[in-house]
Design an enzyme around this catalytic site. Sequence first.
Site, PDB file in Angstrom:
ATOM      1  N   ASP A  32       0.659  -1.255   0.045  1.00 37.17           N
ATOM      2  CA  ASP A  32       0.041  -0.067   0.051  1.00 37.17           C
ATOM      3  C   ASP A  32       0.921   1.362  -0.103  1.00 37.17           C
ATOM      4  O   ASP A  32       0.558   2.227   0.367  1.00 37.17           O
ATOM      5  CB  ASP A  32      -0.958   0.003   1.175  1.00 37.17           C
ATOM      6  CG  ASP A  32      -0.155  -0.127   2.445  1.00 37.17           C
ATOM      7  OD1 ASP A  32       0.980  -0.439   2.714  1.00 37.17           O
ATOM      8  OD2 ASP A  32      -0.974   0.025   3.612  1.00 37.17           O
ATOM      9  N   HIS A 236      24.381   1.509 -18.551  1.00 42.03           N
ATOM     10  CA  HIS A 236      23.295   1.916 -17.919  1.00 42.03           C
ATOM     11  C   HIS A 236      23.280   1.256 -16.598  1.00 42.03           C
ATOM     12  O   HIS A 236      22.439   0.426 -15.935  1.00 42.03           O
ATOM     13  CB  HIS A 236      21.857   1.732 -18.298  1.00 42.03           C
ATOM     14  CG  HIS A 236      21.459   2.728 -19.500  1.00 42.03           C
ATOM     15  ND1 HIS A 236      20.371   2.334 -20.264  1.00 42.03           N
ATOM     16  CD2 HIS A 236      22.113   3.942 -19.750  1.00 42.03           C
ATOM     17  CE1 HIS A 236      20.341   3.788 -21.115  1.00 42.03           C
ATOM     18  NE2 HIS A 236      21.357   4.554 -21.055  1.00 42.03           N
ATOM     19  N   ASP A 253      27.223   9.742 -14.017  1.00 44.01           N
ATOM     20  CA  ASP A 253      26.207  10.143 -14.924  1.00 44.01           C
ATOM     21  C   ASP A 253      24.899  10.646 -14.071  1.00 44.01           C
ATOM     22  O   ASP A 253      24.062   9.540 -13.457  1.00 44.01           O
ATOM     23  CB  ASP A 253      25.819   9.259 -15.914  1.00 44.01           C
ATOM     24  CG  ASP A 253      24.874   9.798 -17.148  1.00 44.01           C
ATOM     25  OD1 ASP A 253      24.314  10.747 -16.868  1.00 44.01           O
ATOM     26  OD2 ASP A 253      24.982   9.060 -17.996  1.00 44.01           O
ATOM     27  N   ASP A 264      21.595  16.893 -17.683  1.00 45.38           N
ATOM     28  CA  ASP A 264      22.261  15.561 -17.978  1.00 45.38           C
ATOM     29  C   ASP A 264      23.740  15.704 -18.145  1.00 45.38           C
ATOM     30  O   ASP A 264      24.142  15.973 -18.804  1.00 45.38           O
ATOM     31  CB  ASP A 264      21.407  14.946 -18.824  1.00 45.38           C
ATOM     32  CG  ASP A 264      21.958  13.340 -19.182  1.00 45.38           C
ATOM     33  OD1 ASP A 264      22.722  12.848 -18.370  1.00 45.38           O
ATOM     34  OD2 ASP A 264      21.464  13.000 -20.356  1.00 45.38           O
ATOM     35  N   HIS A 343      27.212   4.115 -28.531  1.00 43.32           N
ATOM     36  CA  HIS A 343      25.948   4.754 -28.356  1.00 43.32           C
ATOM     37  C   HIS A 343      26.089   6.061 -29.063  1.00 43.32           C
ATOM     38  O   HIS A 343      27.065   6.202 -29.794  1.00 43.32           O
ATOM     39  CB  HIS A 343      25.723   5.251 -26.934  1.00 43.32           C
ATOM     40  CG  HIS A 343      26.739   5.729 -26.173  1.00 43.32           C
ATOM     41  ND1 HIS A 343      27.220   7.204 -26.372  1.00 43.32           N
ATOM     42  CD2 HIS A 343      27.591   5.474 -25.198  1.00 43.32           C
ATOM     43  CE1 HIS A 343      28.189   7.488 -25.440  1.00 43.32           C
ATOM     44  NE2 HIS A 343      28.537   6.572 -24.942  1.00 43.32           N
ATOM     45  N   HIS A 347      21.479  13.696 -27.279  1.00 42.27           N
ATOM     46  CA  HIS A 347      20.059  13.233 -27.423  1.00 42.27           C
ATOM     47  C   HIS A 347      19.155  14.730 -26.910  1.00 42.27           C
ATOM     48  O   HIS A 347      19.977  15.398 -26.243  1.00 42.27           O
ATOM     49  CB  HIS A 347      19.518  12.119 -26.595  1.00 42.27           C
ATOM     50  CG  HIS A 347      19.921  12.162 -25.144  1.00 42.27           C
ATOM     51  ND1 HIS A 347      19.207  13.151 -24.177  1.00 42.27           N
ATOM     52  CD2 HIS A 347      21.016  11.799 -24.372  1.00 42.27           C
ATOM     53  CE1 HIS A 347      19.966  13.237 -22.990  1.00 42.27           C
ATOM     54  NE2 HIS A 347      20.899  12.298 -23.116  1.00 42.27           N
ATOM     55  N   HIS A 354      15.474  12.373 -21.517  1.00 39.68           N
ATOM     56  CA  HIS A 354      15.762  12.090 -22.960  1.00 39.68           C
ATOM     57  C   HIS A 354      14.295  12.745 -23.557  1.00 39.68           C
ATOM     58  O   HIS A 354      13.413  11.933 -23.526  1.00 39.68           O
ATOM     59  CB  HIS A 354      15.743  10.435 -23.183  1.00 39.68           C
ATOM     60  CG  HIS A 354      17.025   9.847 -22.854  1.00 39.68           C
ATOM     61  ND1 HIS A 354      17.042   8.479 -22.691  1.00 39.68           N
ATOM     62  CD2 HIS A 354      18.031  10.324 -22.659  1.00 39.68           C
ATOM     63  CE1 HIS A 354      18.350   8.024 -22.215  1.00 39.68           C
ATOM     64  NE2 HIS A 354      18.871   9.435 -22.431  1.00 39.68           N
ATOM     65  N   GLU A 378      28.095  13.769 -25.652  1.00 40.64           N
ATOM     66  CA  GLU A 378      28.539  12.758 -24.501  1.00 40.64           C
ATOM     67  C   GLU A 378      29.252  11.715 -25.313  1.00 40.64           C
ATOM     68  O   GLU A 378      28.934  10.376 -25.321  1.00 40.64           O
ATOM     69  CB  GLU A 378      27.184  12.191 -23.683  1.00 40.64           C
ATOM     70  CG  GLU A 378      26.058  11.656 -24.620  1.00 40.64           C
ATOM     71  CD  GLU A 378      24.999  11.157 -23.560  1.00 40.64           C
ATOM     72  OE1 GLU A 378      25.633  10.354 -22.901  1.00 40.64           O
ATOM     73  OE2 GLU A 378      23.945  11.574 -23.746  1.00 40.64           O
ATOM     74  N   TYR A 382      34.919   2.750 -24.067  1.00 42.76           N
ATOM     75  CA  TYR A 382      34.795   1.685 -22.992  1.00 42.76           C
ATOM     76  C   TYR A 382      35.454   0.467 -23.364  1.00 42.76           C
ATOM     77  O   TYR A 382      35.377  -0.213 -24.245  1.00 42.76           O
ATOM     78  CB  TYR A 382      33.170   1.433 -23.158  1.00 42.76           C
ATOM     79  CG  TYR A 382      32.016   2.399 -22.883  1.00 42.76           C
ATOM     80  CD1 TYR A 382      31.929   3.201 -21.490  1.00 42.76           C
ATOM     81  CD2 TYR A 382      31.705   3.278 -24.158  1.00 42.76           C
ATOM     82  CE1 TYR A 382      31.312   4.167 -21.610  1.00 42.76           C
ATOM     83  CE2 TYR A 382      31.084   4.441 -23.893  1.00 42.76           C
ATOM     84  CZ  TYR A 382      30.804   4.985 -22.806  1.00 42.76           C
ATOM     85  OH  TYR A 382      29.990   5.821 -22.778  1.00 42.76           O
ATOM     86  N   ARG A 400      33.334   8.571 -20.157  1.00 40.95           N
ATOM     87  CA  ARG A 400      32.241   9.409 -20.877  1.00 40.95           C
ATOM     88  C   ARG A 400      32.335  10.746 -20.317  1.00 40.95           C
ATOM     89  O   ARG A 400      32.444  10.834 -18.832  1.00 40.95           O
ATOM     90  CB  ARG A 400      30.604   8.724 -20.679  1.00 40.95           C
ATOM     91  CG  ARG A 400      29.797   9.525 -21.486  1.00 40.95           C
ATOM     92  CD  ARG A 400      28.579   8.783 -21.464  1.00 40.95           C
ATOM     93  NE  ARG A 400      27.732   8.361 -20.300  1.00 40.95           N
ATOM     94  CZ  ARG A 400      27.813   7.234 -19.685  1.00 40.95           C
ATOM     95  NH1 ARG A 400      28.225   6.366 -20.475  1.00 40.95           N
ATOM     96  NH2 ARG A 400      27.075   7.237 -18.632  1.00 40.95           N
ATOM     97  N   GLU A 402      29.910  14.469 -20.669  1.00 38.23           N
ATOM     98  CA  GLU A 402      29.000  14.943 -21.046  1.00 38.23           C
ATOM     99  C   GLU A 402      28.513  16.018 -20.869  1.00 38.23           C
ATOM    100  O   GLU A 402      28.470  16.412 -19.590  1.00 38.23           O
ATOM    101  CB  GLU A 402      27.686  13.898 -20.781  1.00 38.23           C
ATOM    102  CG  GLU A 402      26.342  14.354 -21.350  1.00 38.23           C
ATOM    103  CD  GLU A 402      25.252  13.187 -20.616  1.00 38.23           C
ATOM    104  OE1 GLU A 402      23.920  13.243 -21.268  1.00 38.23           O
ATOM    105  OE2 GLU A 402      25.460  12.587 -19.804  1.00 38.23           O
TER     106      GLU A 402
END
Length: 441
Positions: A32, A236, A253, A264, A343, A347, A354, A378, A382, A400, A402
């Site tokens: 609940d 991710h 990130d 972002d 990637h 974006h 996004h 970004e 890797y 990365r 960004e």
Amino acid sequence: MTFKKRREKLLDMVNEGVAIIPSNNLVTRTNDTEHPFRQNSVFYYFTGFNEANSILVLSNKNGEKKSILFCEEKNPELELWTGKRLGPDDAVKELAVDQTHGISTFKSLIPGLLAGAKSLYMNCFDINETAKIVLNTCDKLWKSRKKSGHLPNKIEHLDVITEKMRLVKEEGEIQFMREAIKKTNHGHRVAMAKTKPGLNERDIHAVMEYTFKMDMGEGPAYGMIIAGGDNANILHYINNNDVLKDGDLLLIDAGAEFGLYASDVTRTFPINGKFTESQKQVYNAVLNAQEAVIKAAKPGLTLKDLHSISSLSLANSLVDLGVLKGKAEDIINSGDIKKYFPHGTGHWLGLDVHDQCPYLDDKANDIVLEENMIFTVEPGLYFSKNDHQIPEKFKGIGIRIEDNILITSDGCENLTKDIPKTISEVERQCSLNYVDVLHQK
């Protein structure tokens, strides 16, 4: 009022039709209890209303345009438990809509609202409870022997219209994003100063969330990625629960939210405060690619153009690093680059991290950049520790970088440029006292 003007603009495009935009509803976490509520971005864009279980109906038929809001009725007993509600009577004044009704009346009133409309505008792929009610009502109306006038015989995908409206940001939206970025800047600076070997990723997660919420902040705009060492090679990564090791890098990130608008940002830095020579090589390769994209960004280009610039730079770097062999163009065309840069370069960014905006125009061509569009840049490299085809010194490195970019009349503005990014800036920030940085304004 901004929201009213947006509704008026949308009403002009909903010709002889009815548009239906539901809010988000509470989502059960377990038993609940519910997850923290976050409003549907499209509903908020046209109402500024932050309550669950509400529906906006925009009607443009027979030369009459109306905005109608259905929302929760006032109920002192329930409000004691779940919080105050605006209620229909106050909503009509506060939100500048033409009519308001209690949400419980939606089923009974929707047949009359649909009658006389030629088209129904809604999100065709989101079959929520509101959509089921509306489609079922349309079906019953069409099967009725008492049809009179027009009934919707065509369903238009509303997102096709709303996505275009959200693509170019208004000045107020840009200011909200600048405020979000101030929180993001503080959070990343605190994380760099806080991080040291022996801490856990969750420690950094916690301090960033705290920083984002300080001084009336709204918190993270999305699930943060706090990835130490080889975890950075999971794009991710969400566990955020591993020990931070001496000699590894930490990829973060994370971006704050303000007025429901997102930032972002990704930064990658050494856990012990000092880059190794191998880490510097890879870091500078990513940084050079990013700076080349930002320098080139301007009206008239496309995100695809910027991705080509990034890819070419990284492909050349992969050859220089001894990871791949051959010509950069061949590495890109063969798809070999995707193993290390899997990637896109950026974006759209706005109410959603996004942002729900189109990447192709009506003729399936790439959207051309114009003033006041905002997006991320970004690039990344890797190198999994289990990849036996790369030099040993690069294994386990994932980087990365960004930033958030605003297109201007003749170029672009890097909205997140103040967040430490060069090797010297990052190492200096890592050397600062965490408590001092936390309490800086």
